[in-house]
Scaffold this active site. Structure first.
Site, PDB file in Angstrom:
ATOM      1  NE  ARG A  28      -3.927  -2.218   2.199  1.00 30.18           N
ATOM      2  CZ  ARG A  28      -4.003  -3.389   1.996  1.00 30.18           C
ATOM      3  NH1 ARG A  28      -2.634  -4.234   1.756  1.00 30.18           N
ATOM      4  NH2 ARG A  28      -4.977  -4.085   1.820  1.00 30.18           N
ATOM      5  N   GLY A  91      -0.654 -11.863  -5.445  1.00 23.82           N
ATOM      6  CA  GLY A  91      -1.843 -11.484  -5.960  1.00 23.82           C
ATOM      7  C   GLY A  91      -2.294 -10.012  -5.324  1.00 23.82           C
ATOM      8  CB  SER A 164     -11.589  -9.556  -0.488  1.00 24.17           C
ATOM      9  OG  SER A 164     -10.428  -9.295  -1.291  1.00 24.17           O
ATOM     10  CD  GLN A 166      -5.245  -9.784  -2.114  1.00 18.20           C
ATOM     11  OE1 GLN A 166      -5.757 -10.064  -2.999  1.00 18.20           O
ATOM     12  NE2 GLN A 166      -4.225 -10.313  -1.626  1.00 18.20           N
ATOM     13  CG  ASP A 311      -2.936 -14.224   4.663  1.00 21.56           C
ATOM     14  OD1 ASP A 311      -3.719 -14.728   3.994  1.00 21.56           O
ATOM     15  OD2 ASP A 311      -2.626 -13.180   4.746  1.00 21.56           O
ATOM     16  CE  LYS A 338      -6.516 -15.668   0.836  1.00 20.50           C
ATOM     17  NZ  LYS A 338      -6.292 -14.336   0.405  1.00 20.50           N
ATOM     18  NE  ARG A 342      -2.142 -19.971   1.683  1.00 19.39           N
ATOM     19  CZ  ARG A 342      -1.952 -18.776   1.815  1.00 19.39           C
ATOM     20  NH1 ARG A 342      -2.724 -18.008   2.719  1.00 19.39           N
ATOM     21  NH2 ARG A 342      -0.675 -18.197   1.426  1.00 19.39           N
ATOM     22  NE  ARG A 384       0.744 -15.710   4.468  1.00 16.71           N
ATOM     23  CZ  ARG A 384       1.359 -14.768   4.992  1.00 16.71           C
ATOM     24  NH1 ARG A 384       2.374 -14.845   5.602  1.00 16.71           N
ATOM     25  NH2 ARG A 384       1.343 -13.532   4.298  1.00 16.71           N
TER      26      ARG A 384
HETATM   27  C1  S3P Z   1      -4.394  -8.808   1.823  1.00 14.47           C
HETATM   28  C2  S3P Z   1      -5.396  -9.373   2.032  1.00 14.47           C
HETATM   29  C3  S3P Z   1      -5.912 -10.831   2.305  1.00 14.47           C
HETATM   30  C4  S3P Z   1      -4.921 -11.731   2.297  1.00 14.47           C
HETATM   31  C5  S3P Z   1      -3.459 -11.236   1.893  1.00 14.47           C
HETATM   32  C6  S3P Z   1      -3.163  -9.816   1.733  1.00 14.47           C
HETATM   33  C7  S3P Z   1      -3.977  -7.661   1.668  1.00 14.47           C
HETATM   34  O1  S3P Z   1      -6.393 -11.317   0.967  1.00 14.47           O
HETATM   35  O2  S3P Z   1      -5.228 -13.096   2.397  1.00 14.47           O
HETATM   36  O3  S3P Z   1      -2.413 -12.014   2.128  1.00 14.47           O
HETATM   37  O4  S3P Z   1      -2.891  -7.081   1.508  1.00 14.47           O
HETATM   38  O5  S3P Z   1      -4.958  -6.845   1.194  1.00 14.47           O
HETATM   39  P1  S3P Z   1      -8.146 -11.003   0.705  1.00 14.47           P
HETATM   40  O6  S3P Z   1      -8.300  -9.486   0.665  1.00 14.47           O
HETATM   41  O7  S3P Z   1      -8.117 -11.436  -0.775  1.00 14.47           O
HETATM   42  O8  S3P Z   1      -8.846 -11.716   1.632  1.00 14.47           O
END
Ligand code: S3P
Length: 424
Positions: A28, A91, A164, A166, A311, A338, A342, A384
């Site tokens: 970020r 991701g 989520s 993300q 995670d 993931k 997992r 992980r």
């Molecule tokens: C993350 C959000 C999570 C997490 C990933 C990092 C982030 O994923 O599992 O390792 O930095 O916003 P999701 O938002 O897809 O759940």
């Protein structure tokens, strides 16, 4: 693809460990610094390959990252990349950049490694297109992604069905380029780093418990000091929690509530947990955490706790195996999407170490006996899983060999050396 064999002494562990910078906050900070025009400074960036993927991707857009210093032409001056932007295994890099690019004038193709190419990206389509963002996946909803080249994006209100961070962050970064305010809502439990950060610079506010409003406008260059990663500290906290008489202290960790699920689970299982807030980054609490080992018992993990410990759930299986009684995780189907499946990889790990585990489509149940044997665990190419197996080796009844152990470098290249130092 190097393998690695580890075995702890089995003795209680007393340690104080400074863990590396938080991965979520590193991505970020880098992207916000790249959106801003000018020079920013980010200290304490996470050392893993995922954060390096974001640095590399941003450099393809004309952002210069030299050590702690980031010089950017600002999102309006980002270059059109000459080759596809490679997000590696990350991701977060792909989803967050897809968001920022989708409503920008820069057209780009985003690609990733074999594992990232399998991961679901279609979840970004509705929220980004609602803003007038340009976003296309391959026919099965995965990368390569074609993003950007939008004309006149406008604010929108969306509700997504996944907790989520993300997707929420991708939407927020996209909404910063739109005309007019936007809102996003989702189920609870997500890490709200982005929301707190944008609120601290006047670019957003909460309008309900989980609904957040983004107020578009420029982002100024800034200085960020990234705190320690709770998802990395979790392996050390687990070492302490499992064995009575142990104590691990980790200073200056991100204490965002959406990251504290694992500590809550350890506490519910019977461990002693102490967290003291000592500062903040962008409205996000930072503090010192101490975990002390006690006898652990089984718990049920469901609801918002799943998202805030997502995670760490493979590691929960290891901790649960060393406790007494059954621990059940449900409502965690997202775990199958993931870096590996997992749920399957966790079951294979616990089974390889002669523990008892049963899976369900949305979780697993571990039978705690206080015992895991040595054995060979396939990391399934997932950091992980490799790191959870290494933690199991601390108290296993024989050596644990991890196949493709180097994958830990995705989040923490010095992980094994740090772990072995705690038990030497
Ligand atoms: C993350 C959000 C999570 C997490 C990933 C990092 C982030 O994923 O599992 O390792 O930095 O916003 P999701 O938002 O897809 O759940």
């Amino acid at each position: 693809m190097a393998d690695r064999t580890l075995q702890g002494t089995g003795d209680p562990i007393l340690a104080s460990v400074q863990v590396p910078g938080d991965k979520s906050l590193s991505h970020r900070a880098l992207i916000l610094a790249a959106i801003a025009e000018g020079d920013s400074v980010v200290t304490g960036l996470g050392p893993g390959e995922d954060v390096a993927s974001t640095v590399r991707a941003l450099s393809q857009l004309g952002v210069v990252v030299k050590g702690d210093e980031i010089r950017s032409p600002g999102i309006k001056g980002w270059h059109t990349p000459e080759t596809p932007v490679d997000c590696g295994n990350s991701g977060t890099t792909m989803r967050l950049l897809a968001g920022a690019l989708s409503t920008s004038s820069v057209r780009a193709e985003l690609i990733g490694d074999a594992s990232l190419t399998q991961r679901p990206m279609g979840r970004l389509a509705m929220p980004l297109r609602a803003l007038g963002g340009i976003f296309a996946t391959s026919t099965n909803g995965t990368s390569p992604l074609q993003v950007g080249g939008a004309e006149g994006p406008v604010g929108a209100s969306v509700t997504i069905d996944l907790a989520s961070a993300q997707v929420r962050t991708a939407f927020a970064f996209a909404a910063l380029n739109a005309e007019g305010d936007s809102t996003i809502d989702s189920p609870p439990g997500f890490r709200d780093h982005t929301e707190r950060w944008l609120a601290s610079i006047g670019r957003g506010k909460w309008v309900a418990a989980t609904r957040y409003q983004i107020h578009p406008g420029p982002i100024e260059p800034a200085s960020y000091d990234i705190p320690g990663d709770p998802s990395s500290a979790a392996y050390l906290w687990a070492l302490a929690a499992i064995r009575p008489g142990s104590q691990v202290m980790t200073p200056a960790i991100s204490l965002n509530p959406g990251r504290l699920g694992f500590l809550q689970i350890l506490e519910e299982m019977g461990a002693e947990v102490e967290a003291v807030v000592t500062g903040a980054l962008g409205g996000d609490p930072v503090g010192d955490v101490v975990v002390r080992g006690r006898s652990l018992h089984g718990v049920v993990i469901e609801g918002p706790l799943v998202a805030s410990a997502l995670d760490e759930l493979p590691l929960v299986a290891v901790v649960a195996a060393y406790g007494e009684g059954v621990t059940t995780v449900r409502g965690a189907a997202e775990l199958r999407r993931k870096e590996s499946d997992r749920i399957a990889a966790t079951a294979a790990m616990i089974t390889a170490l002669q523990g008892g585990i049963e899976t369900a489509p949305d979780g697993f149940s571990v039978v705690g006996t206080g015992f895991l044997a040595g054995g060979t665990v396939d990391s399934a190419g997932d950091h992980r899983i490799a790191m959870a197996a290494a933690t199991a080796a601390a108290y296993a009844d024989g050596p644990v060999t991890i196949l493709d152990a180097d994958v830990a470098a995705v989040s923490w290249p010095e992980f094994y050396a740090t772990l072995e130092k705690t038990w030497s």
